[in-house]
Motif scaffolding. Structure first.
Motif, PDB file in Angstrom:
ATOM      1  N   MET A  56       0.838  -1.204   0.000  1.00  0.00           N
ATOM      2  CA  MET A  56       0.000   0.000   0.000  1.00  0.00           C
ATOM      3  C   MET A  56       0.869   1.249   0.000  1.00  0.00           C
ATOM      4  SD  MET A  56      -3.223  -0.046  -0.228  1.00  0.00           S
ATOM      5  CE  MET A  56      -4.002   1.320   0.629  1.00  0.00           C
ATOM      6  N   ALA A  57       0.440   2.201  -0.785  1.00  0.00           N
ATOM      7  CA  ALA A  57       1.196   3.455  -0.860  1.00  0.00           C
ATOM      8  C   ALA A  57       0.852   4.344   0.320  1.00  0.00           C
ATOM      9  CB  ALA A  57       0.863   4.183  -2.151  1.00  0.00           C
ATOM     10  N   ARG A  58       1.741   5.219   0.635  1.00  0.00           N
ATOM     11  CA  ARG A  58       1.487   6.250   1.636  1.00  0.00           C
ATOM     12  C   ARG A  58       1.064   7.495   0.852  1.00  0.00           C
ATOM     13  NH1 ARG A  58       0.984   5.665   7.077  1.00  0.00           N
ATOM     14  NH2 ARG A  58       1.166   7.716   7.997  1.00  0.00           N
ATOM     15  N   ILE A  59      -0.084   8.059   1.206  1.00  0.00           N
ATOM     16  CA  ILE A  59      -0.582   9.224   0.474  1.00  0.00           C
ATOM     17  C   ILE A  59      -0.256  10.495   1.251  1.00  0.00           C
ATOM     18  CG2 ILE A  59      -2.637  10.341  -0.492  1.00  0.00           C
ATOM     19  CD1 ILE A  59      -3.875   7.522  -0.709  1.00  0.00           C
ATOM     20  N   ILE A  60       0.487  11.389   0.584  1.00  0.00           N
ATOM     21  CA  ILE A  60       0.904  12.647   1.215  1.00  0.00           C
ATOM     22  C   ILE A  60       0.143  13.787   0.549  1.00  0.00           C
ATOM     23  CG2 ILE A  60       2.842  14.221   1.623  1.00  0.00           C
ATOM     24  CD1 ILE A  60       4.707  11.772   1.147  1.00  0.00           C
ATOM     25  N   TYR A 108      -8.595  14.443   1.438  1.00  0.00           N
ATOM     26  CA  TYR A 108      -9.546  13.504   2.025  1.00  0.00           C
ATOM     27  C   TYR A 108      -8.943  12.110   2.263  1.00  0.00           C
ATOM     28  CZ  TYR A 108     -13.741  10.809   2.853  1.00  0.00           C
ATOM     29  OH  TYR A 108     -14.673   9.987   3.426  1.00  0.00           O
ATOM     30  N   PHE A 109      -8.158  11.618   1.303  1.00  0.00           N
ATOM     31  CA  PHE A 109      -7.640  10.246   1.398  1.00  0.00           C
ATOM     32  C   PHE A 109      -6.243  10.170   2.018  1.00  0.00           C
ATOM     33  CE2 PHE A 109     -10.724  10.309  -2.055  1.00  0.00           C
ATOM     34  CZ  PHE A 109     -11.520   9.226  -1.728  1.00  0.00           C
ATOM     35  N   ALA A 110      -5.708  11.317   2.488  1.00  0.00           N
ATOM     36  CA  ALA A 110      -4.298  11.384   2.875  1.00  0.00           C
ATOM     37  C   ALA A 110      -3.973  10.590   4.135  1.00  0.00           C
ATOM     38  CB  ALA A 110      -3.883  12.835   3.059  1.00  0.00           C
ATOM     39  N   ASP A 111      -2.704  10.145   4.200  1.00  0.00           N
ATOM     40  CA  ASP A 111      -2.154   9.544   5.415  1.00  0.00           C
ATOM     41  C   ASP A 111      -1.281  10.564   6.144  1.00  0.00           C
ATOM     42  OD1 ASP A 111      -3.106   6.843   4.852  1.00  0.00           O
ATOM     43  OD2 ASP A 111      -1.662   6.904   3.209  1.00  0.00           O
ATOM     44  N   ASP A 112      -0.571  11.375   5.351  1.00  0.00           N
ATOM     45  CA  ASP A 112       0.302  12.402   5.920  1.00  0.00           C
ATOM     46  C   ASP A 112      -0.045  13.737   5.266  1.00  0.00           C
ATOM     47  OD1 ASP A 112       1.865  10.570   7.420  1.00  0.00           O
ATOM     48  OD2 ASP A 112       2.914  10.016   5.586  1.00  0.00           O
ATOM     49  N   ALA A 113       0.127  14.807   6.026  1.00  0.00           N
ATOM     50  CA  ALA A 113      -0.118  16.139   5.465  1.00  0.00           C
ATOM     51  C   ALA A 113       1.103  17.000   5.682  1.00  0.00           C
ATOM     52  CB  ALA A 113      -1.332  16.767   6.122  1.00  0.00           C
ATOM     53  N   PHE A 114       1.579  17.602   4.599  1.00  0.00           N
ATOM     54  CA  PHE A 114       2.645  18.603   4.702  1.00  0.00           C
ATOM     55  C   PHE A 114       1.956  19.960   4.618  1.00  0.00           C
ATOM     56  CE2 PHE A 114       6.503  16.054   2.852  1.00  0.00           C
ATOM     57  CZ  PHE A 114       6.276  15.069   3.791  1.00  0.00           C
ATOM     58  N   SER A 143     -10.853  16.849  10.969  1.00  0.00           N
ATOM     59  CA  SER A 143     -12.273  16.544  11.121  1.00  0.00           C
ATOM     60  C   SER A 143     -12.949  16.040   9.853  1.00  0.00           C
ATOM     61  CB  SER A 143     -13.018  17.782  11.638  1.00  0.00           C
ATOM     62  OG  SER A 143     -12.849  18.858  10.744  1.00  0.00           O
ATOM     63  N   LYS A 144     -12.412  16.373   8.663  1.00  0.00           N
ATOM     64  CA  LYS A 144     -13.151  16.045   7.457  1.00  0.00           C
ATOM     65  C   LYS A 144     -12.453  15.050   6.545  1.00  0.00           C
ATOM     66  CE  LYS A 144     -16.284  19.743   7.546  1.00  0.00           C
ATOM     67  NZ  LYS A 144     -15.929  21.160   7.544  1.00  0.00           N
ATOM     68  N   SER A 145     -11.388  14.406   7.027  1.00  0.00           N
ATOM     69  CA  SER A 145     -10.683  13.454   6.182  1.00  0.00           C
ATOM     70  C   SER A 145     -11.320  12.074   6.310  1.00  0.00           C
ATOM     71  CB  SER A 145      -9.221  13.376   6.599  1.00  0.00           C
ATOM     72  OG  SER A 145      -9.142  12.847   7.897  1.00  0.00           O
ATOM     73  N   ARG A 146     -10.901  11.160   5.441  1.00  0.00           N
ATOM     74  CA  ARG A 146     -11.426   9.793   5.520  1.00  0.00           C
ATOM     75  C   ARG A 146     -11.035   9.155   6.841  1.00  0.00           C
ATOM     76  NH1 ARG A 146      -9.805   5.175   1.196  1.00  0.00           N
ATOM     77  NH2 ARG A 146      -7.737   5.816   1.865  1.00  0.00           N
ATOM     78  N   ARG A 147      -9.769   9.396   7.254  1.00  0.00           N
ATOM     79  CA  ARG A 147      -9.319   8.832   8.524  1.00  0.00           C
ATOM     80  C   ARG A 147     -10.171   9.322   9.689  1.00  0.00           C
ATOM     81  NH1 ARG A 147      -4.182   6.626   9.373  1.00  0.00           N
ATOM     82  NH2 ARG A 147      -3.252   5.960   7.428  1.00  0.00           N
ATOM     83  N   ALA A 148     -10.543  10.618   9.655  1.00  0.00           N
ATOM     84  CA  ALA A 148     -11.380  11.160  10.734  1.00  0.00           C
ATOM     85  C   ALA A 148     -12.774  10.541  10.680  1.00  0.00           C
ATOM     86  CB  ALA A 148     -11.463  12.677  10.617  1.00  0.00           C
TER      87      ALA A 148
END
Lengths: 244, 269
Positions: free
Chosen positions: B1-5, B133-139, B161-166
């Motif tokens: 699985m890729a890491r989405i930044i 929305y689909f991110a794992d990490d945010a810069f 609050s509004k991401s898929r992870r949240a």
């Protein structure tokens, strides 16, 4: 003022059972190392000693059991009590752990969101601890994440935030507001007209503060109380800001 | 699985696309197969910064609409064979992005790539929302000035609050602060917020500081990600950031004032 009012005991003629929901902090444990647990918990408690003093708490050991990590429930509860917290429940435990908890007078709570634990019987609230029952009478919302610009939080009772509140936020509570961190947004306590409500914060840089509709904007705040820990209360329709 | 930044900021013009290009190139140069996607539909820029604007045949929207396959739309970078670019469409607008479509593309890319860098548009509307929305990490890219910091703070609220992870109650997105266009001289003169000022407001893990540098504009104009300019301070700063993100221990640079003539002469700190 407000404390005195809340402490007045309510004595009904006879007794009565009522159903009520409370928000209580849940302590999720992900290690079975008692020393580490004690150290980290102590560090958290030191962040807000007044808030954690005698605070009720539910112990969650679901994570550990998921990973099949053994934990001595009795010892953990001892550690929690030693740090001045009052465990009033446990969840996510297996049959043996539940039995030990019950023996200590700690009721079991089920986890609503998952079906991982097999709660055979459901022996809920067998022996509620008398001393902690009173503490449950406050409907407190606890937030540990920073409140970011653009977010709005509303609490029906007291609101406790153990993080910063950024500029461009709005935090509202029908009761008191506590911010253990920098308060940069708008804080409105007693929004349903409770003039006894107060605002406490460890670093006041708010855009607006209000109690029961009586407000002050940032510009009107005395520069001497900026960036200091303060409490704010209402004295005859006048907002009083006092350093603490 | 890729890491989405996701590379995001809220405010425009702070260096999101420059950062996306540099970070994607840096990850690929470190041997990780990386894709970088331009979410700025209608204001396509990433292909220019990456120097592949003449090779765009199909774009992100074509793939979402099923008019082209991913393999047809992915452009292989000419400097690094582990880096692929998915350009945005210039003739459409952000409404052409659908959550299902974006999710499907990211899922397909995840099978083949190690890292997926999403270059978010400015603002907090549809494009920016779907980019994160689909991110794992945010810069979170921030300039040392108050409006940029305020907008970043707003973006952090949306991330939490509004991401898929949240929404799925999973572990929250890991958030990193990138302070760009930093000028220690101007901080010293009190004209610019310092690293400490920004961190006090945002209380966020600092991944790195990129100094204000002429090399960034030169790199953009020539279509070569600035990280490939190894002699430049900005290029080195981005290289440090990639290394830190991958877990290497690199001390922070470019935060203090460079020694002036007299400083060099008299040694000093």
């Amino acid at each position: 003022m407000s404390q005195d009012a809340q402490k007045t005991p309510y004595n009904p003629p006879a007794l009565e059972f009522k159903s009520s929901t409370f928000s209580v902090p849940v302590l999720v444990i992900s290690s079975n190392d008692l020393i580490i647990i004690e150290q980290q918990l102590q560090a958290k408690v030191l962040l807000a000693p007044e808030f954690f003093k005698n605070s009720p708490l539910v112990l969650d050991i679901q994570e550990l059991n998921k990973q099949s990590i053994e934990i001595d429930v009795v010892a953990v509860i001892e550690v929690i009590r030693k740090l001045g917290l009052l465990p009033i429940g446990i969840r996510g435990g297996d049959a043996l752990q539940n039995e030990k908890a019950i023996a200590l007078g700690i009721p079991l709570h089920s986890i609503h969101t998952s079906s991982t634990t097999i709660d055979a019987k459901k022996p809920k609230t067998l022996t509620p601890e008398p001393e902690t029952k009173d503490l449950l009478q406050t409907g407190t919302t606890v937030i540990t994440q920073p409140i970011r610009s653009g977010q709005r939080v509303y609490a029906a009772g007291d609101l406790v935030i153990i993080a910063q509140v950024s500029a461009g936020t709005e935090i509202l509570a029908e009761g008191n507001i506590h911010v253990y961190g920098t308060l940069r947004g708008r804080a409105l306590a007693g929004v349903q007209g409770n003039t006894e409500a107060r605002i406490f914060c460890t670093d006041l840089q708010a855009e607006l503060i209000s109690i029961a509709g009586n407000y002050k904007i940032s510009e009107d705040l005395n520069p001497s109380i900026r960036n200091t820990p303060v409490q704010i209360y209402l004295d005859k329709q006048t907002l009083v800001i006092k350093e603490i | 699985m890729a890491r989405i930044i996701v590379v995001t900021s809220g405010k425009g013009g702070v260096g999101k696309t420059t950062t996306s290009a540099a970070i994607a190139m840096g990850l690929a140069k470190k041997g990780h197969k990386t894709a970088v996607i331009d979410f700025d539909v209608g204001l396509r820029n990433l292909d220019l910064i990456m120097g592949c604007e003449r090779r765009v045949v199909y774009d992100f929207i074509n793939v979402i609409n099923g008019e082209a396959s991913l393999n047809q739309a992915l452009i292989k970078d000419k400097n690094c064979n582990l880096l692929y670019i998915l350009a945005a469409s210039q003739t459409r607008d952000k409404d052409a992005l659908s959550q299902e479509g974006v999710g499907k593309v990211l899922e397909d890319l995840s099978k083949d790539f190690k890292y997926i860098v999403c270059d978010s548009p400015a603002g907090i509307e549809r494009g920016a929302h779907l980019a994160m929305y689909f991110a794992d990490d945010a810069f979170v890219v921030t300039n040392p000035e108050v409006s940029s910091v305020r907008d970043s703070d707003r973006m952090l609220g949306i991330l939490s609050s509004k991401s898929r992870r949240a929404e799925q109650n999973k572990e929250p997105i890991k958030e990193y602060l990138l302070l760009t266009r930093y000028s220690p001289e101007r901080v010293k003169l009190g004209e610019m917020l310092s690293v400490d000022d920004v961190q006090e407001i945002l209380s966020l893990h600092l991944l790195g500081v990129i100094p204000e540098s002429k090399s960034v504009l030169n790199a953009s104009n020539s279509g070569i990600p600035v990280i490939l300019d190894e002699k430049s301070d900005a290029g080195q700063a981005y290289a440090d950031i990639v290394a830190r993100y991958l877990g290497e221990n690199k001390p922070h640079r470019f935060i203090d004032d460079k020694k002036g003539f007299f400083g060099k002469l008299f040694g000093g700190k």
